[in-house]
Enzyme design. Structure first.
Site, mmCIF file in Angstrom:
data_model
loop_
_atom_site.group_PDB
_atom_site.id
_atom_site.type_symbol
_atom_site.label_atom_id
_atom_site.label_comp_id
_atom_site.label_asym_id
_atom_site.label_seq_id
_atom_site.Cartn_x
_atom_site.Cartn_y
_atom_site.Cartn_z
ATOM 1 N N ARG A 35 20.742 -11.710 -12.143
ATOM 2 C CA ARG A 35 20.798 -11.348 -13.569
ATOM 3 C C ARG A 35 22.068 -10.578 -13.922
ATOM 4 N NH1 ARG A 35 14.516 -9.719 -13.946
ATOM 5 N NH2 ARG A 35 13.763 -11.717 -14.720
ATOM 6 N N LYS A 200 -2.001 -22.035 -12.581
ATOM 7 C CA LYS A 200 -3.095 -22.008 -13.554
ATOM 8 C C LYS A 200 -2.857 -22.853 -14.793
ATOM 9 C CE LYS A 200 -4.985 -17.401 -12.900
ATOM 10 N NZ LYS A 200 -4.957 -16.107 -13.585
ATOM 11 N N GLY A 356 10.137 -18.817 -13.752
ATOM 12 C CA GLY A 356 9.492 -18.298 -12.541
ATOM 13 C C GLY A 356 9.718 -19.089 -11.277
ATOM 14 N N GLY A 379 9.516 -15.662 -18.821
ATOM 15 C CA GLY A 379 8.581 -15.632 -19.947
ATOM 16 C C GLY A 379 9.225 -16.091 -21.244
#
Ligand code: AMP
Length: 398
Positions: A35, A200, A356, A379
């Site tokens: 980053r 998920k 992610g 996100g």
């Protein structure tokens, strides 16, 4: 909108919101500086123009004000190295006297890093007075923190209102993140395949629903595929399943059919008798997994089937691994997909990997420079593809 590349920063103090939320080990050494590296070109352009730079960021989630563990002072040495050895000044408070004095005396070519914004709860509540104090430190506001663009925080969104339109802009990183996300979502060349994996269904419902509006194909792999299998009366043994999402899975399949979007589920799976690196393994149809076994990767037929779709696509979005790629026995599916995405890219497709664990996977397998773009925003990227307006982007565009 003001264009960063053509703006002349000479004698300007640029206040840059960066995302320096990097992992640190117990001795405060940075374990992954991706980053920080990603925002160096933005800093360098400003310095080269003859401007000065004031950097502000959050680090971690401090609960009660200043904490040694979350101090940005631990980044000063490495940041200086990445900037070719120039001295980086540090203000031990982001709005207090030291920040005001150090920024006021900053000269062209100098860099100042402010202490963690989240040492003030006002950052996350989007407090206007706090944002205004930050704004006073610089002449021009640059947002280069795509990773926090989905937060309506003081330094990412609220602050922009204290700068006129010609004094607020995206930095180079933010610009390229937004450009590649827009290219995939709104200017995609068809066929457009979205590869969605991970654990998920519940985390990915909104993104799948939104992609039904624009993708031609959606590949569903990883743990979430088994909820779809069970919804369609499959036997999935003890594979991951969200029983409260069975109807959602059926709805998605029906809506996809009505819209002519092809959903690809893995025909076979690598199954294991327990969730461990040394489990016994076998191959099984994904909808007929024996009791006591669980699917931990897509099988060879599914990998071939998915790779065929990928190779014929002109736009590719990849979010989420195809299996438990952290364990060697269950990484073949994710590797095969990474290889196919790299090949398609070489043949002219535009590929965006983000959100992610798929980023971790392309890095781990050495494919990061073989895809068109690897996003730094987890996100934020997901929310963009869910169709939400990101406050950090809107604040500059408005
Ligand atoms: P996510 O953060 O939702 O993208 O999920 C990533 C995680 O999903 C990784 O840690 C994978 O190990 C895990 N995962 C992928 N496939 C499976 C699977 N079949 N069963 C259990 N976990 C899985």
């Amino acid at each position: 909108m003001t264009n960063f590349s053509t703006y002349n920063f000479s004698n300007q103090k640029a206040l840059i919101r960066v995302d320096f939320n990097v992992p640190l080990d117990a001795s405060y050494h940075i374990t992954d500086d991706t980053r920080i590296k990603a925002t160096i070109p933005t800093i360098q352009k400003i310095l080269k123009d003859g401007g000065s730079v004031i950097l502000m960021s959050h680090l971690g989630r401090p609960k009660d004000g200043p904490t040694e563990k979350y101090s940005l002072k631990h980044l000063v040495g490495h940041l200086s190295e990445l900037l070719g050895g120039i001295k980086v000044k540090f203000a031990d408070d982001c709005i207090g006297a030291s920040a005001v004095e150090l920024s006021a005396s900053l000269k062209p070519g100098e860099v100042l890093l402010l202490e963690n914004l989240r040492f003030y709860k006002e950052e996350e509540t989007g407090d206007e007075a706090f944002a205004q104090k930050l704004a006073k430190l610089g002449d021009v506001y640059v947002n280069d923190a795509f990773g926090t663009a989905h937060r309506a925080h003081a330094s990412t969104a609220v602050i922009a209102k204290y700068f006129p339109k010609n004094k607020k802009m995206f930095g180079l990183l933010m610009e390229s993140e937004v450009r590649s996300a827009e290219k995939v979502m709104h200017k995609n060349e068809k066929p457009f395949v979205a590869i969605i994996g991970g654990a998920k269904v519940s985390d990915k419902i909104l993104i799948i629903e939104n992609l039904l509006e624009t993708a031609t194909d959606i590949i569903i792999g990883g743990g979430m595929a088994y909820t779809f299998m069970k919804a369609d009366d499959g036997k999935i043994g003890k594979s991951l399943c969200e029983d409260d999402r069975l109807q959602t899975a059926l709805d998605i399949l029906q809506r996809a059919e009505a819209k002519g979007v092809c959903i690809h589920l893995p025909s076979d799976s690598i199954i294991a008798d327990n969730f461990s690196a040394d489990a016994n393994t076998s191959t099984s149809p994904s909808n007929n997994i024996p009791d006591g076994w669980m699917g931990l990767d897509i099988g060879p037929n599914a990998a071939e089937q998915f790779c065929n779709v990928i190779k014929h696509s002109k736009t590719i979005l990849w979010n989420g691994p195809m299996g438990v790629f952290e364990m060697e026995k269950f990484q073949h599916g994710t590797k095969a997909i990474a290889t196919a995405v790299a090949q398609a890219t070489q043949n002219g497709a535009f590929s965006l990997v983000g959100g992610g664990d798929s980023v971790a996977a392309v890095n781990q397998f050495g494919f990061a420079d073989k895809v068109s773009y690897v996003s730094t925003g987890g996100g934020a990227l997901l929310e963009y593809f869910e169709g939400k307006t990101l406050p950090g982007i809107a604040a500059i565009n408005d």
